[in-house]
Design a protein around this motif. Structure first.
Motif, PDB file in Angstrom:
ATOM      1  N   ALA A 131       0.843  -1.212   0.000  1.00 21.22           N
ATOM      2  CA  ALA A 131       0.000   0.000   0.000  1.00 21.22           C
ATOM      3  C   ALA A 131       0.871   1.252   0.000  1.00 21.22           C
ATOM      4  CB  ALA A 131      -0.935  -0.018   1.207  1.00 21.22           C
ATOM      5  N   GLU A 132       1.930   1.248   0.810  1.00 18.78           N
ATOM      6  CA  GLU A 132       2.830   2.421   0.858  1.00 18.78           C
ATOM      7  C   GLU A 132       3.492   2.624  -0.500  1.00 18.78           C
ATOM      8  OE1 GLU A 132       4.196   2.211   5.581  1.00 18.78           O
ATOM      9  OE2 GLU A 132       5.250   1.010   4.080  1.00 18.78           O
ATOM     10  N   SER A 133       3.950   1.519  -1.077  1.00 17.88           N
ATOM     11  CA  SER A 133       4.650   1.607  -2.352  1.00 17.88           C
ATOM     12  C   SER A 133       3.735   2.199  -3.435  1.00 17.88           C
ATOM     13  CB  SER A 133       5.142   0.211  -2.735  1.00 17.88           C
ATOM     14  OG  SER A 133       6.042   0.276  -3.802  1.00 17.88           O
ATOM     15  N   PHE A 134       2.477   1.762  -3.441  1.00 17.69           N
ATOM     16  CA  PHE A 134       1.524   2.321  -4.416  1.00 17.69           C
ATOM     17  C   PHE A 134       1.292   3.803  -4.158  1.00 17.69           C
ATOM     18  CE2 PHE A 134       0.394  -2.115  -5.412  1.00 17.69           C
ATOM     19  CZ  PHE A 134       0.459  -2.026  -6.797  1.00 17.69           C
ATOM     20  N   MET A 135       1.247   4.186  -2.900  1.00 17.36           N
ATOM     21  CA  MET A 135       1.065   5.609  -2.588  1.00 17.36           C
ATOM     22  C   MET A 135       2.286   6.406  -3.039  1.00 17.36           C
ATOM     23  SD  MET A 135       0.560   7.509   1.062  1.00 17.36           S
ATOM     24  CE  MET A 135       2.245   7.271   1.574  1.00 17.36           C
ATOM     25  N   PHE A 136       3.482   5.927  -2.680  1.00 14.13           N
ATOM     26  CA  PHE A 136       4.701   6.672  -3.008  1.00 14.13           C
ATOM     27  C   PHE A 136       4.853   6.855  -4.512  1.00 14.13           C
ATOM     28  CE2 PHE A 136       6.631   4.770   1.098  1.00 14.13           C
ATOM     29  CZ  PHE A 136       6.225   5.867   1.853  1.00 14.13           C
ATOM     30  N   ARG A 137       4.434   5.849  -5.285  1.00 15.63           N
ATOM     31  CA  ARG A 137       4.697   5.951  -6.721  1.00 15.63           C
ATOM     32  C   ARG A 137       3.808   6.988  -7.418  1.00 15.63           C
ATOM     33  NH1 ARG A 137       2.259   2.151 -10.589  1.00 15.63           N
ATOM     34  NH2 ARG A 137       4.152   2.174 -11.766  1.00 15.63           N
ATOM     35  N   GLN A 138       2.791   7.484  -6.681  1.00 17.69           N
ATOM     36  CA  GLN A 138       1.990   8.585  -7.241  1.00 17.69           C
ATOM     37  C   GLN A 138       2.826   9.868  -7.332  1.00 17.69           C
ATOM     38  OE1 GLN A 138      -1.548   7.998  -7.674  1.00 17.69           O
ATOM     39  NE2 GLN A 138      -0.937   5.917  -7.110  1.00 17.69           N
ATOM     40  N   TYR A 139       3.817   9.980  -6.434  1.00 14.41           N
ATOM     41  CA  TYR A 139       4.504  11.269  -6.294  1.00 14.41           C
ATOM     42  C   TYR A 139       5.995  11.225  -6.596  1.00 14.41           C
ATOM     43  CZ  TYR A 139       0.267  11.832  -3.579  1.00 14.41           C
ATOM     44  OH  TYR A 139      -1.037  11.841  -3.190  1.00 14.41           O
ATOM     45  N   ALA A 140       6.571  10.032  -6.504  1.00 13.41           N
ATOM     46  CA  ALA A 140       8.039   9.966  -6.585  1.00 13.41           C
ATOM     47  C   ALA A 140       8.464   8.905  -7.593  1.00 13.41           C
ATOM     48  CB  ALA A 140       8.610   9.651  -5.208  1.00 13.41           C
ATOM     49  N   HIS A 141       9.752   8.925  -7.940  1.00 11.52           N
ATOM     50  CA  HIS A 141      10.301   7.982  -8.923  1.00 11.52           C
ATOM     51  C   HIS A 141      11.157   6.899  -8.286  1.00 11.52           C
ATOM     52  CE1 HIS A 141       9.576  11.868 -10.893  1.00 11.52           C
ATOM     53  NE2 HIS A 141       9.158  11.126 -11.901  1.00 11.52           N
ATOM     54  N   ILE A 142      11.829   7.270  -7.208  1.00 14.31           N
ATOM     55  CA  ILE A 142      12.755   6.325  -6.557  1.00 14.31           C
ATOM     56  C   ILE A 142      12.572   6.393  -5.039  1.00 14.31           C
ATOM     57  CG2 ILE A 142      14.505   6.180  -8.385  1.00 14.31           C
ATOM     58  CD1 ILE A 142      16.048   8.440  -7.022  1.00 14.31           C
ATOM     59  N   ILE A 143      13.029   5.326  -4.372  1.00 14.91           N
ATOM     60  CA  ILE A 143      12.812   5.245  -2.923  1.00 14.91           C
ATOM     61  C   ILE A 143      14.076   4.732  -2.221  1.00 14.91           C
ATOM     62  CG2 ILE A 143      11.755   2.916  -3.208  1.00 14.91           C
ATOM     63  CD1 ILE A 143       9.903   3.695  -0.814  1.00 14.91           C
ATOM     64  N   GLY A 144      14.376   5.357  -1.106  1.00 11.66           N
ATOM     65  CA  GLY A 144      15.535   4.947  -0.316  1.00 11.66           C
ATOM     66  C   GLY A 144      15.331   5.370   1.134  1.00 11.66           C
TER      67      GLY A 144
END
Ligand SMILES: CSC[C@H]1O[C@H](OP(=O)(O)O)[C@H](O)[C@@H]1O
Ligand code: ADE
Length: 257
Positions: free
Chosen positions: A166-179
């Motif tokens: 769920a977090e990953s789906f939310m983050f991908r609305q706004y960002a391109h990469i995650i760390g």
């Protein structure tokens, strides 16, 4: 005096043969490791492995203030932050390099500032990364024939756990990469008027793409792509001009209350 500092992330524990190793004590404790001083193509550079020599500091436990302070104390004006990141978008593929241009902060409990009072500062983060360094490393990566993205928004999570679906789906609305480590490293560097560039290597598709990521995979892909970071540093660092023309230090003029 080294004017360029490198903070190496997961899988990046040394980028040159050090000539000297310096133990720096700061008001914020010791850095993740003694600072290594050496040369890359004749340019003096300082290096700190962000997670320690043996990866003993988790992302939420990295002594970010001590690391940035120590580099500043040694005379560093420009910081190159190397990171491993997950991808939140199809077109950011494992093995790609990203010269990050924005970030979103989802961390929760770190030491975010050198100014805890009585001196109070509000640093501008509208454009968090040095435009001069971003241009140099983007153009160099292109010349080297690497698959590189000149822009990308990095969402920084607290960790040490990876995201839920769920977090990953939310983050991908706004960002391109995650760390897990860009914040507060980037804002601390800015508070001292230093330039900061983030060279991110995509190591995995985050969990939105079905298969859960694991730490072993990140380290394996980082090891396979380490040569890109090394080549980028070897070719890019000599192109950094002595004098700064970027205005990164100008924030110091207006950030204090
Ligand atoms: C080893 S998996 C997660 C770990 O890798 C990244 O580290 P860094 O940013 O220092 O390259 C990520 O942020 C996590 O800390
Ligand atoms: N998928 C991911 N999530 C958070 N940090 C990472 N570092 C490398 N890959 C990551």
């Amino acid at each position: 005096m080294p004017r360029i500092g490198i903070i190496g992330g997961s899988g990046v524990y040394g980028v040159f043969e050090p000539k000297e190793t310096v133990k720096v004590h700061t008001p914020y404790g010791s850095p993740s490791a003694p600072v290594e001083i050496g040369e890359i193509e004749g340019v003096e550079v300082a290096f700190i492995p962000r997670h320690g020599k043996h990866h003993e500091f988790p992302p939420h436990g990295v002594p970010y203030r001590a690391n940035v302070w120590a580099l500043h104390e040694l005379g560093v004006e420009r910081v190159i932050g190397i990171t491993a990141v997950g991808s939140l978008r199809e077109e950011y593929k494992p093995g790609d390099i990203v010269i990050t241009d924005q970030f979103i902060d989802f961390t929760k409990k770190r030491d975010y500032t050198f100014y805890d009072g009585p001196r109070v500062a509000h640093v501008s983060m509208a454009d968090p990364f040095c435009p001069e360094l971003r241009k140099i490393f983007y153009e160099t990566a292109k010349e080297l024939g690497f698959s590189v993205h000149g822009k990308g928004t990095y969402v920084c999570i607290e960790g040490p756990r990876f995201s839920t679906r769920a977090e990953s789906f939310m983050f991908r609305q706004y960002a391109h990469i995650i760390g897990m480590t860009l914040v507060p490293e980037v804002n601390l560097a800015r508070e001292l008027g230093m330039c900061y560039v983030n060279i991110a290597t995509v190591t995995d598709y985050d969990v939105w793409a079905e298969k859960p990521v694991d730490a072993q995979e990140v380290l394996k892909v980082m090891a396979e792509n380490n040569y890109k970071v090394q080549e980028l540093l070897r070719k890019g660092i000599p192109r950094i001009p002595e004098e700064r023309h970027c205005g990164c230090a100008d924030v110091l003029k207006s950030m204090f209350v």
